[in-house]
Design a protein around this motif. Structure first.
Motif, PDB file in Angstrom:
ATOM      1  N   THR A 198       0.833  -1.208   0.000  1.00 14.74           N
ATOM      2  CA  THR A 198       0.000   0.000   0.000  1.00 14.74           C
ATOM      3  C   THR A 198       0.865   1.254   0.000  1.00 14.74           C
ATOM      4  OG1 THR A 198      -1.767  -1.164   1.183  1.00 14.74           O
ATOM      5  CG2 THR A 198      -1.807   1.246   1.266  1.00 14.74           C
ATOM      6  N   CYS A 199       1.921   1.245   0.790  1.00 14.11           N
ATOM      7  CA  CYS A 199       2.830   2.403   0.821  1.00 14.11           C
ATOM      8  C   CYS A 199       3.534   2.594  -0.519  1.00 14.11           C
ATOM      9  CB  CYS A 199       3.856   2.237   1.938  1.00 14.11           C
ATOM     10  SG  CYS A 199       3.148   2.389   3.574  1.00 14.11           S
ATOM     11  N   VAL A 200       3.999   1.494  -1.098  1.00 10.26           N
ATOM     12  CA  VAL A 200       4.657   1.588  -2.408  1.00 10.26           C
ATOM     13  C   VAL A 200       3.674   2.113  -3.446  1.00 10.26           C
ATOM     14  CG1 VAL A 200       5.679   0.238  -4.286  1.00 10.26           C
ATOM     15  CG2 VAL A 200       6.402  -0.157  -1.938  1.00 10.26           C
ATOM     16  N   ALA A 201       2.441   1.608  -3.422  1.00  6.36           N
ATOM     17  CA  ALA A 201       1.423   2.071  -4.371  1.00  6.36           C
ATOM     18  C   ALA A 201       1.132   3.553  -4.185  1.00  6.36           C
ATOM     19  CB  ALA A 201       0.138   1.252  -4.211  1.00  6.36           C
ATOM     20  N   SER A 202       1.088   3.997  -2.945  1.00  8.98           N
ATOM     21  CA  SER A 202       0.847   5.420  -2.676  1.00  8.98           C
ATOM     22  C   SER A 202       1.960   6.291  -3.258  1.00  8.98           C
ATOM     23  CB  SER A 202       0.754   5.679  -1.167  1.00  8.98           C
ATOM     24  OG  SER A 202      -0.328   4.991  -0.614  1.00  8.98           O
ATOM     25  N   VAL A 203       3.184   5.857  -3.091  1.00 11.77           N
ATOM     26  CA  VAL A 203       4.311   6.626  -3.624  1.00 11.77           C
ATOM     27  C   VAL A 203       4.290   6.616  -5.152  1.00 11.77           C
ATOM     28  CG1 VAL A 203       6.834   6.709  -3.787  1.00 11.77           C
ATOM     29  CG2 VAL A 203       5.737   6.338  -1.571  1.00 11.77           C
ATOM     30  N   VAL A 204       3.967   5.479  -5.739  1.00  9.02           N
ATOM     31  CA  VAL A 204       3.899   5.392  -7.199  1.00  9.02           C
ATOM     32  C   VAL A 204       2.791   6.309  -7.731  1.00  9.02           C
ATOM     33  CG1 VAL A 204       3.339   3.857  -9.144  1.00  9.02           C
ATOM     34  CG2 VAL A 204       4.958   3.111  -7.374  1.00  9.02           C
ATOM     35  N   ILE A 205       1.623   6.263  -7.104  1.00 11.88           N
ATOM     36  CA  ILE A 205       0.514   7.138  -7.530  1.00 11.88           C
ATOM     37  C   ILE A 205       0.911   8.598  -7.380  1.00 11.88           C
ATOM     38  CG2 ILE A 205      -1.821   7.909  -6.902  1.00 11.88           C
ATOM     39  CD1 ILE A 205      -2.382   4.922  -6.185  1.00 11.88           C
ATOM     40  N   TRP A 206       1.563   8.921  -6.284  1.00 10.31           N
ATOM     41  CA  TRP A 206       2.022  10.301  -6.076  1.00 10.31           C
ATOM     42  C   TRP A 206       3.020  10.698  -7.174  1.00 10.31           C
ATOM     43  CZ3 TRP A 206       7.107  11.730  -5.007  1.00 10.31           C
ATOM     44  CH2 TRP A 206       7.285  13.089  -4.755  1.00 10.31           C
ATOM     45  N   ALA A 207       3.976   9.824  -7.474  1.00  9.85           N
ATOM     46  CA  ALA A 207       4.992  10.144  -8.484  1.00  9.85           C
ATOM     47  C   ALA A 207       4.368  10.295  -9.866  1.00  9.85           C
ATOM     48  CB  ALA A 207       6.072   9.057  -8.498  1.00  9.85           C
ATOM     49  N   VAL A 208       3.443   9.405 -10.209  1.00  9.70           N
ATOM     50  CA  VAL A 208       2.782   9.465 -11.516  1.00  9.70           C
ATOM     51  C   VAL A 208       1.918  10.722 -11.635  1.00  9.70           C
ATOM     52  CG1 VAL A 208       1.041   8.309 -12.965  1.00  9.70           C
ATOM     53  CG2 VAL A 208       2.874   6.986 -11.907  1.00  9.70           C
ATOM     54  N   SER A 209       1.365  11.164 -10.522  1.00  4.60           N
ATOM     55  CA  SER A 209       0.508  12.359 -10.566  1.00  4.60           C
ATOM     56  C   SER A 209       1.306  13.656 -10.688  1.00  4.60           C
ATOM     57  CB  SER A 209      -0.394  12.420  -9.331  1.00  4.60           C
ATOM     58  OG  SER A 209       0.375  12.718  -8.169  1.00  4.60           O
ATOM     59  N   PHE A 215       4.418  19.198 -11.000  1.00  8.17           N
ATOM     60  CA  PHE A 215       5.472  19.031  -9.995  1.00  8.17           C
ATOM     61  C   PHE A 215       5.529  20.235  -9.059  1.00  8.17           C
ATOM     62  CE2 PHE A 215       6.826  16.515 -13.688  1.00  8.17           C
ATOM     63  CZ  PHE A 215       6.889  15.258 -13.106  1.00  8.17           C
ATOM     64  N   SER A 216       4.365  20.720  -8.670  1.00  7.37           N
ATOM     65  CA  SER A 216       4.263  21.941  -7.867  1.00  7.37           C
ATOM     66  C   SER A 216       4.746  21.721  -6.435  1.00  7.37           C
ATOM     67  CB  SER A 216       2.809  22.420  -7.826  1.00  7.37           C
ATOM     68  OG  SER A 216       2.032  21.490  -7.092  1.00  7.37           O
ATOM     69  N   GLU A 217       4.898  22.824  -5.738  1.00  7.94           N
ATOM     70  CA  GLU A 217       5.296  22.740  -4.335  1.00  7.94           C
ATOM     71  C   GLU A 217       4.210  22.058  -3.512  1.00  7.94           C
ATOM     72  OE1 GLU A 217       6.670  26.372  -2.605  1.00  7.94           O
ATOM     73  OE2 GLU A 217       8.037  26.780  -4.267  1.00  7.94           O
ATOM     74  N   THR A 218       2.965  22.279  -3.847  1.00  5.61           N
ATOM     75  CA  THR A 218       1.856  21.630  -3.138  1.00  5.61           C
ATOM     76  C   THR A 218       1.919  20.122  -3.347  1.00  5.61           C
ATOM     77  OG1 THR A 218       0.485  23.589  -3.430  1.00  5.61           O
ATOM     78  CG2 THR A 218      -0.643  21.532  -2.885  1.00  5.61           C
ATOM     79  N   TRP A 219       2.210  19.711  -4.570  1.00  7.04           N
ATOM     80  CA  TRP A 219       2.348  18.286  -4.885  1.00  7.04           C
ATOM     81  C   TRP A 219       3.458  17.670  -4.030  1.00  7.04           C
ATOM     82  CZ3 TRP A 219       6.642  16.003  -7.374  1.00  7.04           C
ATOM     83  CH2 TRP A 219       6.470  14.667  -7.765  1.00  7.04           C
ATOM     84  N   GLN A 220       4.583  18.352  -3.900  1.00  9.58           N
ATOM     85  CA  GLN A 220       5.691  17.873  -3.080  1.00  9.58           C
ATOM     86  C   GLN A 220       5.324  17.882  -1.601  1.00  9.58           C
ATOM     87  OE1 GLN A 220       9.404  19.864  -4.002  1.00  9.58           O
ATOM     88  NE2 GLN A 220       8.790  20.045  -6.161  1.00  9.58           N
TER      89      GLN A 220
END
Length: 126
Positions: A24-35, A41-46
């Motif tokens: 689940t954690c890996v999937a969350s990071v992947v979804i975050w990176a893909v988004s 790649f805004s500051e809010t996204w980071q």
């Protein structure tokens, strides 16, 4: 309150130690990176990933520490009972509460006893 916290901490520690939690954690990071491209790649996204991981890490430190403290205390109690019921020196019971220097003296005594036993064993063989 303490029993409730202990039950909750144990349940969370058990759940987060499972493969599905890691996935689940890996999937969350992947979804975050893909988004990232969708949000430029805004500051809010980071900030989303930084804040999320910081909060989770902060809370998990306390849960893990609680679990480790209870496990350590249980192991010490078991070891103390083994020492008390066996032929070991009862002076070793509770040494986890001593200072580092006091524990080091016990370690030196154990090393000396081992060396004496080793020499006695070697002379018996010869």
């Amino acid at each position: 309150m303490e029993k409730t916290f202990n039950r909750m901490a144990e349940a969370v520690a058990h759940a987060t130690g499972r493969p599905w939690a890691f996935a689940t954690c890996v999937a969350s990071v992947v979804i975050w990176a893909v988004s990232g491209p969708f949000f430029g790649f805004s500051e809010t996204w980071q900030l989303v990933i930084n804040t999320g991981t910081t909060i989770v890490t902060f809370l998990m430190v306390f849960l893990i520490q609680n679990t480790q403290n209870r496990d350590g205390a249980a192991i010490q109690a078991k070891l103390d009972e083994l020492i008390r019921s066996g032929d070991g020196k009862n002076a070793f019971i509770g040494i986890e509460h001593l200072t580092e220097a006091e524990v080091e003296k016990f370690r030196a005594l154990c090393k000396e006893a081992k060396e004496r036993t080793g020499r006695a064993s070697q002379s018996a063989i010869a």
